[in-house]
Design an enzyme around this catalytic site. Structure first.
Site, PDB file in Angstrom:
ATOM      1  N   HIS A 210      -4.042   3.763  -1.469  1.00 40.60           N
ATOM      2  CA  HIS A 210      -3.984   2.468  -2.157  1.00 40.60           C
ATOM      3  C   HIS A 210      -3.556   1.425  -1.136  1.00 40.60           C
ATOM      4  O   HIS A 210      -2.550   1.595  -0.440  1.00 40.60           O
ATOM      5  CB  HIS A 210      -2.989   2.504  -3.310  1.00 40.60           C
ATOM      6  CG  HIS A 210      -2.637   1.152  -3.843  1.00 40.60           C
ATOM      7  ND1 HIS A 210      -3.597   0.227  -4.219  1.00 40.60           N
ATOM      8  CD2 HIS A 210      -1.434   0.548  -4.048  1.00 40.60           C
ATOM      9  CE1 HIS A 210      -2.999  -0.875  -4.640  1.00 40.60           C
ATOM     10  NE2 HIS A 210      -1.686  -0.711  -4.538  1.00 40.60           N
TER      11      HIS A 210
ATOM     12  N   GLU B 112       4.662   2.925  -6.813  1.00 41.33           N
ATOM     13  CA  GLU B 112       3.411   3.381  -7.425  1.00 41.33           C
ATOM     14  C   GLU B 112       3.344   4.906  -7.522  1.00 41.33           C
ATOM     15  O   GLU B 112       2.272   5.472  -7.749  1.00 41.33           O
ATOM     16  CB  GLU B 112       2.206   2.858  -6.634  1.00 41.33           C
ATOM     17  CG  GLU B 112       2.147   1.358  -6.460  1.00 41.33           C
ATOM     18  CD  GLU B 112       1.933   0.590  -7.765  1.00 41.33           C
ATOM     19  OE1 GLU B 112       2.015   1.202  -8.846  1.00 41.33           O
ATOM     20  OE2 GLU B 112       1.696  -0.618  -7.692  1.00 41.33           O
TER      21      GLU B 112
ATOM     22  N   GLY C 299       0.796  -1.219   0.000  1.00 42.05           N
ATOM     23  CA  GLY C 299       0.000   0.000   0.000  1.00 42.05           C
ATOM     24  C   GLY C 299       0.830   1.271   0.000  1.00 42.05           C
ATOM     25  O   GLY C 299       2.016   1.269   0.332  1.00 42.05           O
ATOM     26  N   ASN C 300       0.184   2.367  -0.379  1.00 42.88           N
ATOM     27  CA  ASN C 300       0.822   3.679  -0.381  1.00 42.88           C
ATOM     28  C   ASN C 300      -0.245   4.755  -0.264  1.00 42.88           C
ATOM     29  O   ASN C 300      -1.377   4.574  -0.707  1.00 42.88           O
ATOM     30  CB  ASN C 300       1.688   3.892  -1.626  1.00 42.88           C
ATOM     31  CG  ASN C 300       1.217   3.080  -2.810  1.00 42.88           C
ATOM     32  OD1 ASN C 300       0.263   3.457  -3.484  1.00 42.88           O
ATOM     33  ND2 ASN C 300       1.849   1.936  -3.047  1.00 42.88           N
TER      34      ASN C 300
ATOM     35  N   HIS D 190      -4.358  -3.022   0.406  1.00 43.16           N
ATOM     36  CA  HIS D 190      -4.736  -4.388   0.081  1.00 43.16           C
ATOM     37  C   HIS D 190      -5.611  -5.003   1.181  1.00 43.16           C
ATOM     38  O   HIS D 190      -5.257  -6.029   1.768  1.00 43.16           O
ATOM     39  CB  HIS D 190      -3.479  -5.240  -0.116  1.00 43.16           C
ATOM     40  CG  HIS D 190      -2.481  -4.644  -1.057  1.00 43.16           C
ATOM     41  ND1 HIS D 190      -1.123  -4.746  -0.874  1.00 43.16           N
ATOM     42  CD2 HIS D 190      -2.645  -3.925  -2.199  1.00 43.16           C
ATOM     43  CE1 HIS D 190      -0.491  -4.118  -1.848  1.00 43.16           C
ATOM     44  NE2 HIS D 190      -1.399  -3.613  -2.659  1.00 43.16           N
TER      45      HIS D 190
ATOM     46  N   HIS E 112      -4.928  -7.365  -7.435  1.00 42.37           N
ATOM     47  CA  HIS E 112      -3.945  -6.455  -6.844  1.00 42.37           C
ATOM     48  C   HIS E 112      -4.435  -5.850  -5.533  1.00 42.37           C
ATOM     49  O   HIS E 112      -3.904  -6.160  -4.477  1.00 42.37           O
ATOM     50  CB  HIS E 112      -3.606  -5.360  -7.867  1.00 42.37           C
ATOM     51  CG  HIS E 112      -2.518  -4.437  -7.440  1.00 42.37           C
ATOM     52  ND1 HIS E 112      -1.777  -3.699  -8.342  1.00 42.37           N
ATOM     53  CD2 HIS E 112      -2.040  -4.093  -6.215  1.00 42.37           C
ATOM     54  CE1 HIS E 112      -0.877  -2.971  -7.687  1.00 42.37           C
ATOM     55  NE2 HIS E 112      -1.042  -3.192  -6.392  1.00 42.37           N
TER      56      HIS E 112
END
Length: 235
Positions: free
Chosen positions: A114, A95, A48-49, A116, A177
């Site tokens: 972003h 990303e 994640g970011n 998961h 993803h």
């Protein structure tokens, strides 16, 4: 000559440090939301970011190779809209290009999350859509979810595809993803991701226990309540 060189280096370093101070609050906020994301089991240690658009237009984004549960502002970078790294000591997220492409496509937003989350990410690998019509809150705040075709993580292809798709929604399900959400603030983007994960869990529950979705009239009423623009989500 050497004294003049050292003096110039000190002045340059001080000027850069002063310039970076303007991003301090944004860097701390990005780090705080990443820790929150991890605490609430919405992402993994390495996954994640998060980013936000600073007042001057530059982007503040989590760096790569950092423990998400222990994220600090020192591991949050600053990048220009064209990709120039203002925090050369940090390795930017893979990303970063995706975030920059989305900001370019969506001048109305200032934050991107972003991650998961387990249940929603499961749906990214399934042919069953997440039902955002089960609760008024989920639909009013997050709107509809758009599916984003698979492309290799960190690739230019993924950046381009995601930016194009996110023109039409604030919530994206990235095939095989994860999940991506955007908003007018970090809190707004985070809220949408959390609601999306909850909706994914409820969609699974509805496979076992029959559930009643909102009617077309109720959805239209919520669209009006949320002040929908040209697509079914609310920044």
């Amino acid at each position: 000559m050497q004294k003049h060189t050292l003096h110039y280096i000190r002045i340059t370093a001080n000027a850069m440090a002063k310039k970076m101070q303007r991003y301090q609050n944004d860097r701390e906020q990005v780090a705080a939301f990443m820790r929150r994301l991890y605490r609430q089991f919405l992402t993994t240690t390495s996954g994640g970011n998060i980013s936000c658009r600073a007042a001057d237009g530059n982007i503040v984004i989590t760096a790569s190779q950092a423990d998400k549960g222990e994220q600090t502002w020192k591991n949050v970078g600053v990048v220009t809209p064209d990709g120039g790294n203002l925090t050369a000591e940090l390795k930017l997220s893979i990303e970063t290009a995706m975030h920059l492409a989305i900001y370019a496509a969506r001048p109305d937003i200032t934050a991107i999350v972003h991650a998961h989350p387990v249940t929603a990410t499961f749906f990214s690998a399934a042919d069953i859509p997440i039902n955002m019509h089960l609760t008024a809150e989920a639909y009013a705040v997050a709107g509809e979810v758009i599916r984003i075709p698979y492309a290799l993580m960190g690739s230019t292809e993924l950046a381009d595809i995601t930016a194009e798709k996110m023109k039409f929604s604030d919530c994206g399900l990235m095939e095989n993803h994860g999940v991506i959400t955007v908003g007018k603030s970090l809190l707004a983007a985070f809220d949408k991701l959390e609601l999306l994960e909850n909706a994914a869990k409820q969609t699974l529950m509805a496979q076992t226990i029959p559930a009643r979705s909102l009617t077309a009239e109720q959805l239209a009423e919520l669209d009006n309540f949320a002040g929908r623009g040209n697509f079914k989500s609310n920044s």
